[in-house]
Design a protein around this motif. Structure first.
Motif, PDB file in Angstrom:
ATOM      1  N   GLU A   1       0.838  -1.206   0.000  1.00 28.72           N
ATOM      2  CA  GLU A   1       0.000   0.000   0.000  1.00 28.72           C
ATOM      3  C   GLU A   1       0.874   1.258   0.000  1.00 28.72           C
ATOM      4  O   GLU A   1       0.618   2.206  -0.737  1.00 28.72           O
ATOM      5  N   TYR A   2       1.916   1.258   0.814  1.00 30.14           N
ATOM      6  CA  TYR A   2       2.854   2.382   0.864  1.00 30.14           C
ATOM      7  C   TYR A   2       3.491   2.611  -0.503  1.00 30.14           C
ATOM      8  O   TYR A   2       3.567   3.737  -0.995  1.00 30.14           O
ATOM      9  N   ALA A   3       3.958   1.524  -1.123  1.00 31.06           N
ATOM     10  CA  ALA A   3       4.622   1.635  -2.427  1.00 31.06           C
ATOM     11  C   ALA A   3       3.681   2.193  -3.488  1.00 31.06           C
ATOM     12  O   ALA A   3       4.078   3.037  -4.298  1.00 31.06           O
ATOM     13  N   LEU A   4       2.447   1.744  -3.484  1.00 33.30           N
ATOM     14  CA  LEU A   4       1.476   2.227  -4.465  1.00 33.30           C
ATOM     15  C   LEU A   4       1.096   3.681  -4.193  1.00 33.30           C
ATOM     16  O   LEU A   4       1.012   4.490  -5.115  1.00 33.30           O
ATOM     17  N   ASP A   5       0.885   4.014  -2.933  1.00 33.71           N
ATOM     18  CA  ASP A   5       0.508   5.385  -2.576  1.00 33.71           C
ATOM     19  C   ASP A   5       1.625   6.386  -2.859  1.00 33.71           C
ATOM     20  O   ASP A   5       1.359   7.551  -3.127  1.00 33.71           O
ATOM     21  N   ASN A   6       2.869   5.937  -2.765  1.00 29.32           N
ATOM     22  CA  ASN A   6       4.021   6.828  -2.932  1.00 29.32           C
ATOM     23  C   ASN A   6       4.734   6.629  -4.266  1.00 29.32           C
ATOM     24  O   ASN A   6       5.825   7.157  -4.465  1.00 29.32           O
ATOM     25  N   ASP A   7       4.110   5.883  -5.157  1.00 36.08           N
ATOM     26  CA  ASP A   7       4.633   5.675  -6.506  1.00 36.08           C
ATOM     27  C   ASP A   7       6.097   5.225  -6.499  1.00 36.08           C
ATOM     28  O   ASP A   7       6.924   5.749  -7.238  1.00 36.08           O
ATOM     29  N   GLU A   8       6.395   4.252  -5.632  1.00 38.07           N
ATOM     30  CA  GLU A   8       7.745   3.682  -5.591  1.00 38.07           C
ATOM     31  C   GLU A   8       7.979   2.947  -6.905  1.00 38.07           C
ATOM     32  O   GLU A   8       7.226   2.064  -7.272  1.00 38.07           O
ATOM     33  N   ARG A   9       9.011   3.326  -7.611  1.00 41.47           N
ATOM     34  CA  ARG A   9       9.239   2.773  -8.943  1.00 41.47           C
ATOM     35  C   ARG A   9      10.365   1.765  -9.008  1.00 41.47           C
ATOM     36  O   ARG A   9      10.576   1.145 -10.042  1.00 41.47           O
ATOM     37  N   PHE A  10      11.105   1.611  -7.911  1.00 46.29           N
ATOM     38  CA  PHE A  10      12.243   0.699  -7.918  1.00 46.29           C
ATOM     39  C   PHE A  10      12.141  -0.283  -6.767  1.00 46.29           C
ATOM     40  O   PHE A  10      11.631   0.053  -5.702  1.00 46.29           O
TER      41      PHE A  10
ATOM     42  N   GLU B   1       5.298  -5.597 -11.826  1.00 46.47           N
ATOM     43  CA  GLU B   1       4.042  -6.093 -11.252  1.00 46.47           C
ATOM     44  C   GLU B   1       3.232  -4.964 -10.627  1.00 46.47           C
ATOM     45  O   GLU B   1       2.002  -4.933 -10.764  1.00 46.47           O
ATOM     46  N   ARG B   2       3.901  -4.018  -9.963  1.00 52.03           N
ATOM     47  CA  ARG B   2       3.171  -2.874  -9.395  1.00 52.03           C
ATOM     48  C   ARG B   2       2.604  -1.992 -10.495  1.00 52.03           C
ATOM     49  O   ARG B   2       1.485  -1.488 -10.382  1.00 52.03           O
ATOM     50  N   LEU B   3       3.361  -1.801 -11.561  1.00 49.80           N
ATOM     51  CA  LEU B   3       2.869  -1.012 -12.688  1.00 49.80           C
ATOM     52  C   LEU B   3       1.626  -1.663 -13.284  1.00 49.80           C
ATOM     53  O   LEU B   3       0.623  -0.985 -13.545  1.00 49.80           O
ATOM     54  N   HIS B   4       1.677  -2.959 -13.471  1.00 46.13           N
ATOM     55  CA  HIS B   4       0.514  -3.691 -13.997  1.00 46.13           C
ATOM     56  C   HIS B   4      -0.683  -3.553 -13.046  1.00 46.13           C
ATOM     57  O   HIS B   4      -1.802  -3.314 -13.487  1.00 46.13           O
ATOM     58  N   LEU B   5      -0.427  -3.660 -11.749  1.00 47.47           N
ATOM     59  CA  LEU B   5      -1.502  -3.528 -10.758  1.00 47.47           C
ATOM     60  C   LEU B   5      -2.114  -2.127 -10.817  1.00 47.47           C
ATOM     61  O   LEU B   5      -3.332  -1.973 -10.795  1.00 47.47           O
ATOM     62  N   ARG B   6      -1.275  -1.098 -10.926  1.00 46.68           N
ATOM     63  CA  ARG B   6      -1.793   0.271 -11.037  1.00 46.68           C
ATOM     64  C   ARG B   6      -2.691   0.421 -12.250  1.00 46.68           C
ATOM     65  O   ARG B   6      -3.735   1.067 -12.194  1.00 46.68           O
TER      66      ARG B   6
ATOM     67  N   GLU C   1      -5.991  -1.381 -11.759  1.00 45.22           N
ATOM     68  CA  GLU C   1      -6.837  -0.748 -10.736  1.00 45.22           C
ATOM     69  C   GLU C   1      -7.303   0.633 -11.143  1.00 45.22           C
ATOM     70  O   GLU C   1      -7.933   1.324 -10.385  1.00 45.22           O
ATOM     71  N   GLY C   2      -6.909   1.078 -12.315  1.00 44.76           N
ATOM     72  CA  GLY C   2      -7.378   2.373 -12.799  1.00 44.76           C
ATOM     73  C   GLY C   2      -6.532   3.546 -12.385  1.00 44.76           C
ATOM     74  O   GLY C   2      -7.042   4.618 -12.127  1.00 44.76           O
ATOM     75  N   GLY C   3      -5.223   3.337 -12.284  1.00 45.36           N
ATOM     76  CA  GLY C   3      -4.329   4.457 -12.054  1.00 45.36           C
ATOM     77  C   GLY C   3      -4.153   4.901 -10.639  1.00 45.36           C
ATOM     78  O   GLY C   3      -3.756   6.006 -10.385  1.00 45.36           O
ATOM     79  N   ARG C   4      -4.440   4.082  -9.688  1.00 41.01           N
ATOM     80  CA  ARG C   4      -4.312   4.392  -8.277  1.00 41.01           C
ATOM     81  C   ARG C   4      -3.258   5.356  -7.959  1.00 41.01           C
ATOM     82  O   ARG C   4      -2.266   5.686  -8.111  1.00 41.01           O
TER      83      ARG C   4
END
Length: 83
Positions: free
Chosen positions: A53-62, A72-77, A80-83
């Motif tokens: 949740e932290y990584a998605l909320d803070n757009d952690e890219r690495f 995998e996080r990019l695919h999930l975003r 989920e419609g661009g969270r």
């Protein structure tokens, strides 16, 4: 741009996370290296969902966060419609 201040409770999970006890090498490997060991550690970690949740909320890219790689996080975003 408005940036919310993080409180200690927002990142308290980090102190309990298994990655904090193992070091960052597994979680931020060289490009093309395996993330298998990081994912194994994440699978055992009680902080996994808070970490993701932290990584998605803070757009952690690495790195590996919450058991998911950058791709995998990019695919999930995207799913989920661009969270």
């Amino acid at each position: 741009m408005h940036i919310e201040a993080m409180t200690a409770s927002d990142i308290a999970w980090q102190e309990q996370a298994l990655c904090a006890q193992t070091g960052t090498d597994f979680f931020f490997p060289e490009p093309g290296s395996s993330v298998r060991e990081a994912k194994r550690i994440c699978g055992l970690c009680e902080s996994r969902s808070a970490c993701l949740e932290y990584a998605l909320d803070n757009d952690e890219r690495f790195g590996v966060w919450g058991g998911l790689s950058e791709k995998e996080r990019l695919h999930l975003r995207r799913t989920e419609g661009g969270r």
